[in-house]
Design a protein around this motif. Structure first.
Motif, PDB file in Angstrom:
ATOM      1  N   ALA A 188       0.818  -1.205   0.000  1.00 18.99           N
ATOM      2  CA  ALA A 188       0.000   0.000   0.000  1.00 18.99           C
ATOM      3  C   ALA A 188       0.859   1.265   0.000  1.00 18.99           C
ATOM      4  O   ALA A 188       0.387   2.344  -0.338  1.00 18.99           O
ATOM      5  N   CYS A 189       2.133   1.126   0.374  1.00 16.08           N
ATOM      6  CA  CYS A 189       3.078   2.248   0.270  1.00 16.08           C
ATOM      7  C   CYS A 189       3.707   2.282  -1.120  1.00 16.08           C
ATOM      8  O   CYS A 189       4.654   3.037  -1.358  1.00 16.08           O
ATOM      9  N   ALA A 192      -0.166   5.496  -3.858  1.00 10.97           N
ATOM     10  CA  ALA A 192       0.481   4.922  -2.665  1.00 10.97           C
ATOM     11  C   ALA A 192       0.366   5.843  -1.448  1.00 10.97           C
ATOM     12  O   ALA A 192       0.370   7.070  -1.576  1.00 10.97           O
ATOM     13  N   THR A 193       0.286   5.233  -0.272  1.00 12.08           N
ATOM     14  CA  THR A 193       0.226   6.006   0.983  1.00 12.08           C
ATOM     15  C   THR A 193       1.652   6.333   1.424  1.00 12.08           C
ATOM     16  O   THR A 193       2.245   5.640   2.248  1.00 12.08           O
ATOM     17  N   THR A 194       2.178   7.390   0.843  1.00 10.34           N
ATOM     18  CA  THR A 194       3.553   7.793   1.152  1.00 10.34           C
ATOM     19  C   THR A 194       3.580   9.070   1.988  1.00 10.34           C
ATOM     20  O   THR A 194       4.632   9.655   2.206  1.00 10.34           O
ATOM     21  N   LYS A 240       0.543  12.383   2.815  1.00  9.49           N
ATOM     22  CA  LYS A 240      -0.221  13.343   2.009  1.00  9.49           C
ATOM     23  C   LYS A 240       0.522  14.671   1.917  1.00  9.49           C
ATOM     24  O   LYS A 240       0.708  15.354   2.913  1.00  9.49           O
ATOM     25  N   ARG A 290      -5.666  13.171  -0.101  1.00  7.35           N
ATOM     26  CA  ARG A 290      -5.118  12.058   0.677  1.00  7.35           C
ATOM     27  C   ARG A 290      -5.350  10.744  -0.057  1.00  7.35           C
ATOM     28  O   ARG A 290      -6.349  10.589  -0.771  1.00  7.35           O
ATOM     29  N   ASN A 291      -4.438   9.813   0.123  1.00  3.42           N
ATOM     30  CA  ASN A 291      -4.595   8.479  -0.452  1.00  3.42           C
ATOM     31  C   ASN A 291      -5.112   7.528   0.629  1.00  3.42           C
ATOM     32  O   ASN A 291      -4.568   7.479   1.731  1.00  3.42           O
ATOM     33  N   VAL A 292      -6.147   6.799   0.276  1.00  2.78           N
ATOM     34  CA  VAL A 292      -6.715   5.820   1.204  1.00  2.78           C
ATOM     35  C   VAL A 292      -6.708   4.464   0.524  1.00  2.78           C
ATOM     36  O   VAL A 292      -7.158   4.326  -0.609  1.00  2.78           O
ATOM     37  N   ILE A 293      -6.145   3.481   1.208  1.00  9.76           N
ATOM     38  CA  ILE A 293      -6.157   2.113   0.696  1.00  9.76           C
ATOM     39  C   ILE A 293      -7.195   1.333   1.494  1.00  9.76           C
ATOM     40  O   ILE A 293      -7.059   1.156   2.705  1.00  9.76           O
ATOM     41  N   THR A 294      -8.236   0.897   0.822  1.00 12.17           N
ATOM     42  CA  THR A 294      -9.299   0.153   1.502  1.00 12.17           C
ATOM     43  C   THR A 294     -10.015  -0.744   0.505  1.00 12.17           C
ATOM     44  O   THR A 294      -9.954  -0.505  -0.694  1.00 12.17           O
TER      45      THR A 294
END
Lengths: 264, 348
Positions: B65-66, B192-194, B196, B202-206
């Protein structure tokens, strides 16, 4: 003759003493009125804003009432499977050691299904923060018994009260992980009064600050109410929490700078 | 080197950012090799022994996710434990490589090689409608090559890739050519959640969407991706299929043995050929259908009670007789018994 001051004259930037943190989004929270989650979210958001680490913070949300936390915090977030947040956060921190990484987990997530992940992340001394919301019940699924449900406490799966012979004892995960050498800071807080909110915020800030030290994991338990699950009014639930939860889950620091409080 | 070691070295050279794993026979050499090799000194790659396969796959989730290249490995019982995480990874559209060095089952089964996890690998495995991209190596060389290929496909399609191999290939020693060291990524995907930054949302992984209409839309998006994979990424090899009357279909270790069976059969005057699926999902349906029109019989050879044979039957749509020959419990079939099976099924 005094000037006629209306509300519009009072609401001015120079008169502002408090405002909503920019790290909280404008999304209306889904939490029940009176629930402690909203306050806990706000405190985390305020700390992130005050430390100016919005771009340096990655959050991991649990399965449970806080599953939608990523809708409320304006930071990059990952949604973990039930109980797995400490494993997810471990990887994020190992791959991006300079970022601030936290998990936000309920009692079912952290102390039942995720027990192994919690204990091992703590034992490895991962440089992350765990925010543990303990309300003694599974809120999102409709008020079932949690690992932290008190003896005698009623829930939808312990309708006659938690019976020690049938259901075992409530689990003090916070005291348990404090014993592990990998934890640096372990504390129990609450968010039911203005004074407790201020203390909880300090603890949350400490948990973020500790990540700079790279000396181990910080865990902040927040004993919270679940007025819907407990079937009480918000005010009554906070009173019940102080009278019944605090004797078993006493607020206060358990481990500071890697040393158990009250021990040499 | 051993197949397992080749995978480990190939992961370092592919520029992997992290490996998370848990020991289980017959694949523990992957973790052992990586720990001994100290890739953090060579490339900065993270290697961590997790507390369980469940934790390991969730570490893969966090790292993927990163936007990082993350790999894990296990063997059958451990892969079962990873299914929850794989479903979340597929549902969050994250890239990663998962190696299954298959051993016989069900349950604790045996530590000997088998191909009995085919269904689990190609039909999804965990809950929900999803597919893995499944690569089936047949040599130590391909064990190494498919790591880099796996990452390439995983990132191109934002989809988990499984390298489905077995204990024989994991333990087998062969000469292997290893690619030059690839640098690790320095630019990460925009999802990728690196952290914000002010210039982006913002990036959200779900994988959660409580709105049924949105969830259905997402399912259709996944299905479109799988159809695209079926159109563009099918890989297979064939041996002596030009004039073949009897077609063997086999992957991995079984395909390796079937190559010998084809030669033995031809020595006996039986015109045999072999189709080897290299990708098990997407499955080479089209070449099989074409060959079905030309041959008198198809024999699916697997080290299982017959799993891939179902996909072979679906692909040939009843055009020709399809039979199965398999050994179980960690037994590897000999080339001779496969030739006998051609005779028993088709030449009576």
């Amino acid at each position: 003759m005094a000037e006629n001051t209306g509300i519009k004259d009072v609401v001015r930037d120079e008169n502002l003493v408090y405002k909503k943190t920019s790290v909280l989004t404008d999304k209306v929270m889904h939490y029940c009125p009176g629930c402690g989650h909203g306050t806990a979210h706000r405190l985390i958001a305020e700390v992130i804003e005050e430390m100016e680490i919005q771009s340096g913070t990655i959050g991991v949300t649990p399965v449970g009432c806080a599953v939608l936390m990523y809708n409320y915090l304006d930071i990059d977030m990952q949604e973990a499977a039930h109980g797995r947040a400490p494993a997810v956060a471990t990887a994020i921190k190992r791959l991006m050691p300079d970022k601030y990484v936290f998990t936000y987990q309920g009692d079912g997530d952290l102390a039942a299904i995720g027990t192994a992940e919690t204990i091992h992340a703590c034992n490895r001394g991962e440089n992350i923060a765990i925010f543990f919301i303990n309300n003694g019940i599974y809120g999102m699924t409709g008020g079932q018994m949690a690992p932290t449900t008190l003896l005698g406490m009623k829930s939808s799966t312990s309708p006659y009260g938690r019976d020690v012979h049938m259901m075992g004892n409530p689990l003090k995960m916070t005291e348990l992980v404090a014993q592990l050498p990998g934890t640096w800071y372990v504390t129990r807080q609450a968010v039911h009064t203005p004074a407790s909110v201020r203390k909880a915020k300090k603890a949350i800030r400490q948990a973020f600050e500790n990540q700079k030290l790279k000396k181990g994991l910080s865990l902040v338990e927040i004993v919270s109410n679940c007025n819907s699950g407990w079937k009480m009014s918000p005010v009554d639930s906070n009173k019940w929490m102080a009278e019944n939860m605090f004797p078993f889950y006493p607020p206060g620091d358990i481990k500071l700078e890697g040393k158990l409080v009250g021990k040499e | 080197m051993k197949g397992n070691e080749a995978i480990a070295e190939a992961a370092i050279r592919a520029g992997a950012d992290a490996y998370f794993g848990y020991p289980i026979t017959p694949q523990s050499e992957i973790l052992e090799y990586l720990m001994a090799e100290k890739p953090h000194e060579r490339t900065g790659m993270v290697v961590l022994q997790a507390e369980s396969e469940i934790a390991a796959i969730n570490m893969v989730y966090g790292g993927a996710a990163c936007g990082r290249k993350v790999i894990t490995s296990s063997s059958s019982p451990g892969i079962s434990l990873k299914q929850e995480g794989l479903s979340y990874i597929a549902g969050s559209e994250l890239p990663c490589v998962v190696v299954n060095v298959v051993r016989g089952g069900p349950g604790l089964g045996t530590i000997q090689p088998a191909q009995s996890d085919y269904f689990q690998a190609v039909k999804g495995g965990g809950h929900g409608d999803y597919r893995l991209i499944v690569l089936a190596p047949q040599s130590v060389q391909e064990m190494a090559d498919f790591v880099d290929l796996g990452f390439e496909l995983a990132f191109r399609y934002r989809n988990p890739v499984m390298i489905l191999t077995d204990g024989a290939l994991g333990q087998m020693m062969e000469k292997v050519w290893l690619q030059e060291q690839k640098p690790r990524m320095t630019i990460f995907p925009d999802w990728a959640t690196t952290g914000k930054t002010p210039d982006r949302e913002r990036n959200v992984i779900t994988s959660l969407d409580l709105d049924s209409a949105e969830q259905e839309k997402f399912n259709l998006k996944l299905q479109n991706k799988y159809r695209k994979l079926e159109a563009e990424e099918v890989r297979f090899e064939h041996t002596d299929t030009e004039d073949a009357e009897y077609l063997l279909v086999a992957y991995g270790t079984s395909a390796r043995i079937c190559q010998k069976s084809v030669r033995l059969a031809r020595d006996k005057g039986i015109k045999a050929g072999l189709l080897r699926p290299v990708t098990l999902f997407p499955f080479p349906k089209k070449p099989l259908k074409e060959l079905a029109a030309k041959v008198k019989g198809i024999l699916a050879v697997e080290m299982s009670t017959g799993q891939m044979v179902e996909d072979v039957r679906l692909a040939v749509e009843g055009k020709v007789q399809v039979e199965h020959y398999g050994r179980m419990g960690g037994i590897i079939p000999t080339p001779e018994e496969i030739v006998d099976a051609i005779g028993k099924n088709f030449l009576k």
